[in-house]
Design a protein around this motif. Sequence first.
Motif, short mmCIF file in Angstrom:
data_model
loop_
_atom_site.label_atom_id
_atom_site.label_comp_id
_atom_site.label_asym_id
_atom_site.label_seq_id
_atom_site.Cartn_x
_atom_site.Cartn_y
_atom_site.Cartn_z
N ARG A 1 -62.68 4.62 42.81
CA ARG A 1 -61.72 5.19 43.79
C ARG A 1 -62.24 6.15 44.88
O ARG A 1 -61.84 5.98 46.23
CB ARG A 1 -60.76 6.44 43.01
CG ARG A 1 -59.79 7.02 43.81
CD ARG A 1 -58.44 5.68 43.48
NE ARG A 1 -57.59 6.35 44.51
CZ ARG A 1 -57.09 5.61 45.20
NH1 ARG A 1 -57.24 4.18 45.45
NH2 ARG A 1 -55.84 6.12 46.14
N ALA A 2 -63.40 6.55 44.91
CA ALA A 2 -64.00 7.46 45.88
C ALA A 2 -64.66 6.48 46.84
O ALA A 2 -64.73 6.47 48.13
CB ALA A 2 -65.24 8.23 45.47
N LYS A 3 -65.20 5.22 46.36
CA LYS A 3 -65.72 4.11 47.28
C LYS A 3 -64.71 3.58 48.10
O LYS A 3 -65.05 3.19 49.16
CB LYS A 3 -66.41 3.19 46.26
CG LYS A 3 -67.07 1.97 47.06
CD LYS A 3 -67.85 1.02 45.92
CE LYS A 3 -68.19 -0.03 46.58
NZ LYS A 3 -69.07 -1.20 46.06
N ILE A 4 -63.63 3.32 47.59
CA ILE A 4 -62.42 2.75 48.51
C ILE A 4 -62.16 3.63 49.61
O ILE A 4 -61.72 3.05 50.61
CB ILE A 4 -61.25 2.62 47.54
CG1 ILE A 4 -61.34 1.47 46.55
CG2 ILE A 4 -59.75 2.22 48.14
CD1 ILE A 4 -60.46 1.03 45.30
N HIS A 5 -62.09 4.84 49.45
CA HIS A 5 -61.72 5.84 50.54
C HIS A 5 -62.83 6.35 51.22
O HIS A 5 -62.66 7.21 52.30
CB HIS A 5 -61.05 7.09 49.72
CG HIS A 5 -59.55 6.51 49.38
ND1 HIS A 5 -58.56 6.23 50.23
CD2 HIS A 5 -58.94 6.31 48.24
CE1 HIS A 5 -57.50 5.83 49.42
NE2 HIS A 5 -57.68 6.10 48.24
N MET A 6 -63.98 5.66 51.22
CA MET A 6 -65.16 6.28 52.02
C MET A 6 -65.11 5.37 53.32
O MET A 6 -64.60 4.25 53.45
CB MET A 6 -66.42 6.23 51.30
CG MET A 6 -66.49 7.14 50.26
SD MET A 6 -67.97 7.28 49.42
CE MET A 6 -68.76 8.80 50.12
#
Length: 96
Positions: A91-96
């Motif tokens: 989830r964090a990788k998608i929004h970075m």
Amino acid sequence: MVVEALVVAAMFSAIIESGLVPKFHFTLVNVISIIGLVFLIDKSRYWSFGYLAGWILGLFFSLGTLIQTEFLGVFDLLVYGATAFGAVYLRAKIHM
């Protein structure tokens, strides 16, 4: 969710201890559950941050209950911890 985890843990423990289901079948279900968790991590990319936080909180409280009933062991903690980490990382990788 916590109450449900407690009831399910008590039921499965009673069934296994009574010998109604061979331990091999229970192990097979655990392996299938781990495969399901891998697919869960993949689908977590579509979750909102609120849903992900709720899922992790529910997991945290459920695991605490299941550990108290001695239904889960160290391996299970590692699997669920890796699942939570994988979902948050994706989830964090998608929004970075």
